[in-house]
Design a protein around this motif. Structure first.
Motif, PDB file in Angstrom:
ATOM      1  N   ARG A  70       0.828  -1.210   0.000  1.00  0.00           N
ATOM      2  CA  ARG A  70       0.000   0.000   0.000  1.00  0.00           C
ATOM      3  C   ARG A  70       0.860   1.257   0.000  1.00  0.00           C
ATOM      4  O   ARG A  70       0.488   2.271  -0.592  1.00  0.00           O
ATOM      5  CB  ARG A  70      -0.939  -0.010   1.205  1.00  0.00           C
ATOM      6  CG  ARG A  70      -2.128  -0.936   1.023  1.00  0.00           C
ATOM      7  CD  ARG A  70      -3.168  -0.702   2.100  1.00  0.00           C
ATOM      8  NE  ARG A  70      -2.640  -1.040   3.406  1.00  0.00           N
ATOM      9  CZ  ARG A  70      -3.158  -0.605   4.556  1.00  0.00           C
ATOM     10  NH1 ARG A  70      -4.187   0.217   4.543  1.00  0.00           N
ATOM     11  NH2 ARG A  70      -2.650  -0.990   5.699  1.00  0.00           N
ATOM     12  N   SER A 124       0.153  12.949   5.531  1.00  0.00           N
ATOM     13  CA  SER A 124      -1.291  13.101   5.677  1.00  0.00           C
ATOM     14  C   SER A 124      -1.710  12.939   7.138  1.00  0.00           C
ATOM     15  O   SER A 124      -2.536  13.699   7.652  1.00  0.00           O
ATOM     16  CB  SER A 124      -2.005  12.063   4.800  1.00  0.00           C
ATOM     17  OG  SER A 124      -3.401  12.148   4.959  1.00  0.00           O
ATOM     18  N   ALA A 157       1.503   4.381  -7.849  1.00  0.00           N
ATOM     19  CA  ALA A 157       0.393   3.927  -8.693  1.00  0.00           C
ATOM     20  C   ALA A 157      -0.181   5.085  -9.493  1.00  0.00           C
ATOM     21  O   ALA A 157      -0.457   6.150  -8.934  1.00  0.00           O
ATOM     22  CB  ALA A 157      -0.699   3.304  -7.828  1.00  0.00           C
ATOM     23  N   PRO A 158      -0.378   4.915 -10.792  1.00  0.00           N
ATOM     24  CA  PRO A 158      -1.022   5.963 -11.596  1.00  0.00           C
ATOM     25  C   PRO A 158      -2.458   6.194 -11.121  1.00  0.00           C
ATOM     26  O   PRO A 158      -3.127   5.273 -10.638  1.00  0.00           O
ATOM     27  CB  PRO A 158      -1.000   5.390 -13.025  1.00  0.00           C
ATOM     28  CG  PRO A 158       0.010   4.296 -12.995  1.00  0.00           C
ATOM     29  CD  PRO A 158       0.007   3.749 -11.593  1.00  0.00           C
ATOM     30  N   ASP A 159      -2.926   7.415 -11.241  1.00  0.00           N
ATOM     31  CA  ASP A 159      -4.302   7.719 -10.839  1.00  0.00           C
ATOM     32  C   ASP A 159      -5.289   6.945 -11.698  1.00  0.00           C
ATOM     33  O   ASP A 159      -5.141   6.839 -12.924  1.00  0.00           O
ATOM     34  CB  ASP A 159      -4.576   9.224 -10.984  1.00  0.00           C
ATOM     35  CG  ASP A 159      -3.782  10.056  -9.989  1.00  0.00           C
ATOM     36  OD1 ASP A 159      -3.399   9.502  -8.943  1.00  0.00           O
ATOM     37  OD2 ASP A 159      -3.559  11.249 -10.255  1.00  0.00           O
ATOM     38  N   GLY A 160      -6.298   6.394 -11.037  1.00  0.00           N
ATOM     39  CA  GLY A 160      -7.382   5.734 -11.743  1.00  0.00           C
ATOM     40  C   GLY A 160      -6.997   4.463 -12.456  1.00  0.00           C
ATOM     41  O   GLY A 160      -7.674   4.048 -13.399  1.00  0.00           O
ATOM     42  N   VAL A 161      -5.921   3.805 -12.012  1.00  0.00           N
ATOM     43  CA  VAL A 161      -5.467   2.612 -12.723  1.00  0.00           C
ATOM     44  C   VAL A 161      -6.338   1.394 -12.444  1.00  0.00           C
ATOM     45  O   VAL A 161      -6.353   0.446 -13.211  1.00  0.00           O
ATOM     46  CB  VAL A 161      -3.992   2.305 -12.356  1.00  0.00           C
ATOM     47  CG1 VAL A 161      -3.897   1.741 -10.941  1.00  0.00           C
ATOM     48  CG2 VAL A 161      -3.356   1.353 -13.357  1.00  0.00           C
ATOM     49  N   ALA A 198       0.676   4.094  -2.853  1.00  0.00           N
ATOM     50  CA  ALA A 198       0.452   5.502  -2.514  1.00  0.00           C
ATOM     51  C   ALA A 198       1.428   6.409  -3.248  1.00  0.00           C
ATOM     52  O   ALA A 198       1.102   7.542  -3.611  1.00  0.00           O
ATOM     53  CB  ALA A 198       0.576   5.703  -1.002  1.00  0.00           C
ATOM     54  N   TYR A 199       2.628   5.896  -3.493  1.00  0.00           N
ATOM     55  CA  TYR A 199       3.654   6.714  -4.136  1.00  0.00           C
ATOM     56  C   TYR A 199       3.671   6.570  -5.652  1.00  0.00           C
ATOM     57  O   TYR A 199       3.838   7.558  -6.374  1.00  0.00           O
ATOM     58  CB  TYR A 199       5.030   6.340  -3.579  1.00  0.00           C
ATOM     59  CG  TYR A 199       6.191   7.023  -4.257  1.00  0.00           C
ATOM     60  CD1 TYR A 199       6.376   8.395  -4.126  1.00  0.00           C
ATOM     61  CD2 TYR A 199       7.095   6.305  -5.037  1.00  0.00           C
ATOM     62  CE1 TYR A 199       7.437   9.029  -4.746  1.00  0.00           C
ATOM     63  CE2 TYR A 199       8.160   6.923  -5.661  1.00  0.00           C
ATOM     64  CZ  TYR A 199       8.324   8.290  -5.516  1.00  0.00           C
ATOM     65  OH  TYR A 199       9.378   8.916  -6.147  1.00  0.00           O
ATOM     66  N   ASP A 231      -8.596  -0.676  -4.939  1.00  0.00           N
ATOM     67  CA  ASP A 231      -9.112   0.502  -4.229  1.00  0.00           C
ATOM     68  C   ASP A 231      -8.286   0.827  -3.000  1.00  0.00           C
ATOM     69  O   ASP A 231      -8.820   1.188  -1.933  1.00  0.00           O
ATOM     70  CB  ASP A 231     -10.578   0.293  -3.828  1.00  0.00           C
ATOM     71  CG  ASP A 231     -11.501   0.153  -5.032  1.00  0.00           C
ATOM     72  OD1 ASP A 231     -11.197   0.772  -6.074  1.00  0.00           O
ATOM     73  OD2 ASP A 231     -12.499  -0.575  -4.936  1.00  0.00           O
ATOM     74  N   GLY A 232      -6.976   0.694  -3.116  1.00  0.00           N
ATOM     75  CA  GLY A 232      -6.076   1.050  -2.028  1.00  0.00           C
ATOM     76  C   GLY A 232      -5.976   0.038  -0.914  1.00  0.00           C
ATOM     77  O   GLY A 232      -5.274   0.277   0.082  1.00  0.00           O
ATOM     78  N   HIS A 284      -3.291  -3.604 -17.182  1.00  0.00           N
ATOM     79  CA  HIS A 284      -2.709  -2.281 -16.916  1.00  0.00           C
ATOM     80  C   HIS A 284      -1.187  -2.333 -16.831  1.00  0.00           C
ATOM     81  O   HIS A 284      -0.516  -1.322 -17.040  1.00  0.00           O
ATOM     82  CB  HIS A 284      -3.252  -1.715 -15.593  1.00  0.00           C
ATOM     83  CG  HIS A 284      -4.716  -1.430 -15.608  1.00  0.00           C
ATOM     84  ND1 HIS A 284      -5.311  -0.634 -16.556  1.00  0.00           N
ATOM     85  CD2 HIS A 284      -5.718  -1.824 -14.780  1.00  0.00           C
ATOM     86  CE1 HIS A 284      -6.608  -0.548 -16.321  1.00  0.00           C
ATOM     87  NE2 HIS A 284      -6.883  -1.265 -15.255  1.00  0.00           N
TER      88      HIS A 284
END
Length: 254
Positions: A114, A243, A121-125, A118-119, A145-146, A197
Motif C-alpha cells: 500500500r 497526511s 500507482a497511476p491515478d485511476g489505474v 500511494a507513491y 481501491d487502495g 494495466h
C-alpha cells in the motif's frame, strides 16, 4: 494500517511533532522525513531474510538514523513503519519492539504494497499488481481501491544464489508462479484487469533489468518500474505519514 504507542495523553501538548517514515528491509534501512525527503539509506542490521535480527544492533542503527532527522531532541516523534504484507504477528511485534526503543509517541504500521501504491500507482489505474523484488524476499500483492486483496511471499531474492538456473530466471519464475496462484484464487477478475494495466515493480531488484525483462516475458505483461524503486516504499510511507501529521495539526489547532 495499525497504530500503537504512548499517544497524545502521555506527551507534552506544547511540544511540536515531527514525523519519520522507516522501511527496515533485509538489505537496506531507509528513512524519510517531511522537508528532508529520504535522508538515510544504509545497510540494515537485520540478519537472515529480514525476519530475525539482533535487537540491540538494530536499535542502535535506528537511533543513529533518527538522530539525523530534522527536529531530533526537540520534537515528539510519530513513526510510520512499513512491513511486508505477509509479515506474521511475531515479525511485526519484533519490529514494534525495536522502534519502541526510540521512544516515539505513536507508531503507525503500514504494509509495503500500500505504501508503494500511494507513491507510484497511476491515478485511476484500477486493480494493481505490485511485485516487490527484495534482496532476500519476493512478494506479489493484489491491491484494489487502495486495499490489499491477496498476496503471496517467497523466500527468494535477487541476492540469492539459486540452486538451479540463473537469478533472473529463478526470481522472475517465482514471481510469475505467485501471480498465477493469485489468478487461480481470484473470483472478481481483478488480477486479469491488473495484468492488462501492467505490473508495478518495486524494491531494489527492480533495478536489475535482466530480472524485470525476464518477468515481463514470462508474464506476457507490461512491467512498469516505480519511480526510484529502491526507495518507493519509504517515499509512499512518507506521503501517508504527511497526511497523518496534517490531521494531527488540524486537531491541535481546532
Amino acid at each position: 494500517m495499525g497504530s500503537y504507542g504512548a499517544g497524545a495523553a502521555h506527551r507534552d501538548a506544547q511540544r511540536p511533532v515531527r514525523g519519520i517514515a522507516l522501511d527496515i528491509g533485509s538489505s537496506r534501512t531507509r528513512a524519510w522525513a517531511p522537508g528532508a525527503g529520504v535522508f538515510a539509506n544504509v545497510p540494515s542490521a537485520a540478519s537472515g531474510r529480514g525476519r530475525g535480527s539482533d535487537h540491540s544492533s538494530q536499535l542502535s542503527l535506528l537511533k543513529r538514523v533518527t538522530a539525523a532527522a530534522p527536529g531530533a531532541g526537540e520534537h515528539d516523534t510519530v513513526v510510520m513503519l512499513t512491513h511486508p504484507v505477509l509479515a506474521d504477528p511475531a515479525e511485526r511485534e519484533a519490529a514494534r519492539r525495536v522502534v519502541a526503543g526510540l521512544g516515539p509517541v505513536r507508531v503507525i504500521a503500514v504494509d509495503s504494497a500500500r505504501a508503494t501504491a500511494a507513491y507510484a500507482a497511476p491515478d485511476g489505474v484500477g486493480p494493481l499488481l505490485v511485485v516487490d523484488l527484495g534482496a532476500r524476499l519476493t512478494e506479489v500483492t493484489l491491491v484494489v481501491d487502495g486495499q490489499v486483496q491477496d498476496a503471496r511471499l517467497a523466500e527468494i531474492g535477487v541476492d540469492d544464489p539459486p540452486a538451479h538456473g540463473d537469478v533472473p530466471e529463478a526470481v522472475a519464475g517465482t514471481a510469475a508462479d505467485m501471480v498465477s496462484d493469485l489468478w487461480r484464487g481470484d473470483r472478481t477478475g481483478a488480477v486479469r484487469g491488473a495484468l492488462r494495466h501492467g505490473v508495478l515493480v518495486t524494491g531494489g531488484g527492480a533495478l536489475r533489468l535482466d530480472v524485470t525483462a525476464r518477468l515481463a516475458h514470462v508474464l506476457r505483461a507490461r512491467v512498469r518500474l516505480a519511480n526510484d524503486p529502491s526507495t518507493s516504499v519509504v517515499r509512499g510511507a512518507g506521503l501517508m505519514l504527511a497526511s497523518a501529521l496534517r490531521g494531527t495539526e488540524d486537531r491541535r489547532s481546532a
